[in-house]
Design a protein around this motif. Structure first.
Motif, PDB file in Angstrom:
ATOM      1  N   UNK A   3       0.831  -1.208   0.000  1.00 49.36           N
ATOM      2  CA  UNK A   3       0.000   0.000   0.000  1.00 49.36           C
ATOM      3  C   UNK A   3       0.869   1.263   0.000  1.00 49.36           C
ATOM      4  N   UNK A   4       1.906   1.259   0.822  1.00 48.48           N
ATOM      5  CA  UNK A   4       2.921   2.318   0.807  1.00 48.48           C
ATOM      6  C   UNK A   4       4.154   1.768   1.533  1.00 48.48           C
ATOM      7  N   UNK A   5       5.143   2.595   1.739  1.00 44.74           N
ATOM      8  CA  UNK A   5       6.390   2.116   2.351  1.00 44.74           C
ATOM      9  C   UNK A   5       6.199   1.515   3.736  1.00 44.74           C
ATOM     10  N   UNK A   6       5.108   1.900   4.397  1.00 51.00           N
ATOM     11  CA  UNK A   6       4.906   1.484   5.794  1.00 51.00           C
ATOM     12  C   UNK A   6       3.771   0.485   5.993  1.00 51.00           C
ATOM     13  N   UNK A   7       2.988   0.216   4.961  1.00 51.34           N
ATOM     14  CA  UNK A   7       1.787  -0.622   5.111  1.00 51.34           C
ATOM     15  C   UNK A   7       1.681  -1.623   3.957  1.00 51.34           C
ATOM     16  N   UNK A   8       1.461  -2.902   4.304  1.00 48.93           N
ATOM     17  CA  UNK A   8       1.289  -3.932   3.272  1.00 48.93           C
ATOM     18  C   UNK A   8       0.112  -4.844   3.623  1.00 48.93           C
ATOM     19  N   UNK A   9      -0.333  -5.582   2.621  1.00 48.55           N
ATOM     20  CA  UNK A   9      -1.349  -6.614   2.809  1.00 48.55           C
ATOM     21  C   UNK A   9      -0.667  -7.967   2.785  1.00 48.55           C
ATOM     22  N   UNK A  10      -0.997  -8.815   3.768  1.00 47.08           N
ATOM     23  CA  UNK A  10      -0.468 -10.171   3.818  1.00 47.08           C
ATOM     24  C   UNK A  10      -1.569 -11.084   4.350  1.00 47.08           C
ATOM     25  N   UNK A  11      -1.232 -12.289   4.758  1.00 48.69           N
ATOM     26  CA  UNK A  11      -2.232 -13.144   5.421  1.00 48.69           C
ATOM     27  C   UNK A  11      -1.554 -14.006   6.470  1.00 48.69           C
ATOM     28  N   UNK A  12      -2.359 -14.420   7.465  1.00 46.19           N
ATOM     29  CA  UNK A  12      -1.802 -15.248   8.540  1.00 46.19           C
ATOM     30  C   UNK A  12      -1.925 -16.730   8.190  1.00 46.19           C
ATOM     31  N   UNK A  13      -1.532 -17.580   9.120  1.00 50.11           N
ATOM     32  CA  UNK A  13      -1.536 -19.024   8.865  1.00 50.11           C
ATOM     33  C   UNK A  13      -2.937 -19.572   8.671  1.00 50.11           C
ATOM     34  N   UNK A  14      -3.949 -18.858   9.215  1.00 53.32           N
ATOM     35  CA  UNK A  14      -5.342 -19.298   9.068  1.00 53.32           C
ATOM     36  C   UNK A  14      -5.946 -18.835   7.743  1.00 53.32           C
ATOM     37  N   UNK A  15      -5.150 -18.117   6.944  1.00 54.82           N
ATOM     38  CA  UNK A  15      -5.645 -17.642   5.650  1.00 54.82           C
ATOM     39  C   UNK A  15      -6.406 -16.338   5.715  1.00 54.82           C
ATOM     40  N   UNK A  16      -6.415 -15.685   6.885  1.00 57.17           N
ATOM     41  CA  UNK A  16      -7.103 -14.398   7.026  1.00 57.17           C
ATOM     42  C   UNK A  16      -6.220 -13.268   6.508  1.00 57.17           C
ATOM     43  N   UNK A  17      -6.848 -12.338   5.797  1.00 56.60           N
ATOM     44  CA  UNK A  17      -6.100 -11.184   5.324  1.00 56.60           C
ATOM     45  C   UNK A  17      -5.691 -10.316   6.501  1.00 56.60           C
ATOM     46  N   UNK A  18      -4.478  -9.745   6.410  1.00 55.85           N
ATOM     47  CA  UNK A  18      -3.985  -8.842   7.449  1.00 55.85           C
ATOM     48  C   UNK A  18      -3.364  -7.614   6.800  1.00 55.85           C
ATOM     49  N   UNK A  19      -3.704  -6.458   7.347  1.00 60.55           N
ATOM     50  CA  UNK A  19      -2.997  -5.240   6.991  1.00 60.55           C
ATOM     51  C   UNK A  19      -1.936  -5.060   8.062  1.00 60.55           C
ATOM     52  N   UNK A  20      -0.683  -4.990   7.643  1.00 60.69           N
ATOM     53  CA  UNK A  20       0.444  -4.930   8.577  1.00 60.69           C
ATOM     54  C   UNK A  20       1.167  -3.597   8.409  1.00 60.69           C
ATOM     55  N   UNK A  21       1.496  -2.973   9.533  1.00 59.33           N
ATOM     56  CA  UNK A  21       2.095  -1.645   9.511  1.00 59.33           C
ATOM     57  C   UNK A  21       3.423  -1.640  10.265  1.00 59.33           C
ATOM     58  N   UNK A  22       4.387  -0.875   9.743  1.00 57.04           N
ATOM     59  CA  UNK A  22       5.673  -0.708  10.413  1.00 57.04           C
ATOM     60  C   UNK A  22       6.529   0.261   9.624  1.00 57.04           C
TER      61      UNK A  22
END
Length: 286
Positions: free
Chosen positions: A7-26
């Motif tokens: 999404x930008x340098x600090x935010x991405x879309x991924x998924x966890x082991x259960x297959x749920x979408x996650x927005x991750x920030x750092x």
């Protein structure tokens, strides 16, 4: 953890082991990275797990215009709301609150304070959501350094109400639309007039009807408070035509949905019917 979308340098879309979408920030999490590459777990500061797959794209679109700090603010408010109200909130509330709060803070910095015409109804009918809205003002002040008015607490409460309704399923949504439409038709036939749908009174009436329909669908009962009997007598004598119309609505609701309308409900319904029809009546008579 693999990147599905940047999404930008600090935010991405991924998924966890259960297959749920996650927005991750750092900070710098996705710098010079692309889909398919791996995230450094040490850089992850915040994680938002989403059940609705379409919402992540909306968040991504919004993050092109809104600083990610507002996702943090929205998440703190939503987490607090879930603890108090329970689950059943639509993930889209992340998008709605991010967008709303960002715009509200910008307006506030420009000296534009918008009054919420429905604040008295929200305080009365959605006490829990309004209390969360008040606490949300504290969160906004902590994160953005701005103290906003109670009107903003009411607006945030509305987003929480709408989010909970949207999670109740298609049947409930259809029933809400039916109650609103049928009530509007009762008013139109009673007064033999078309209601001006461009007026602010119509917007207020429509919002009140939506709340009214939501309470009906949830089978919520409103507790009477001291002074309600006095108010009931007052509106009955002061607005007899609007009161007669509200009685027709009450009869329809009780027969169709087996849901008796309280004295309190009739007071507010009568007042809104009077407001939405009185100006047009005067114009028609003139």
């Amino acid at each position: 953890m693999e990147i599905k979308k940047v999404f930008n340098n600090n935010v991405v879309l991924t998924q966890n082991e259960a297959g749920q979408e996650m927005v991750v920030m750092g900070r710098g999490l996705a710098f010079q990275k692309k889909a398919g590459e791996t995230i450094e777990s040490s850089k992850i500061e915040k994680t938002f797990v989403l059940d609705n797959h379409g919402v992540s794209d909306k968040i991504g679109e919004l993050l092109r215009e809104v600083p990610e700090e507002y996702l943090t603010i929205a998440d703190r408010i939503i987490s607090m709301a879930k603890k108090s109200l329970g689950s059943g909130m639509d993930d889209y509330v992340y998008v709605a609150l991010m967008d709303h709060i960002s715009f509200a803070v910008t307006r506030h910095k420009q000296g534009m304070v918008l009054r919420n015409a429905l604040i008295w109804e929200i305080k009365k009918y959605y006490k829990e959501e309004f209390q969360i809205g008040l606490k949300a003002l504290d969160i906004i002040e902590e994160e953005a350094g701005i103290r906003m008015e109670e009107d903003e607490a009411a607006s945030i409460a509305l987003h929480l109400v709408n989010s909970r309704v949207s999670g109740e399923g298609l049947d409930s949504a259809v029933q809400i639309v039916k109650v609103v439409n049928d009530t509007l038709n009762i008013v139109k036939y009673h007064y033999k007039m078309e209601i001006d749908e461009t007026s602010i009174n119509y917007e207020r009436f429509l919002t009140h009807l939506r709340f009214f329909a939501i309470r009906l669908v949830r089978r919520e009962k409103t507790d009477s408070v001291p002074g309600d009997d006095f108010m009931f007598t007052q509106v009955q004598s002061r607005y007899p035509d609007a009161f007669a119309c509200s009685e027709k609505v009450a009869s329809y609701v009780e027969k169709t949905f087996n849901w008796p309308i309280s004295t309190d409900e009739k007071v507010y319904l009568t007042v809104h019917i009077h407001r939405v029809t009185s100006r047009q009546e005067l114009n028609r008579q003139g």
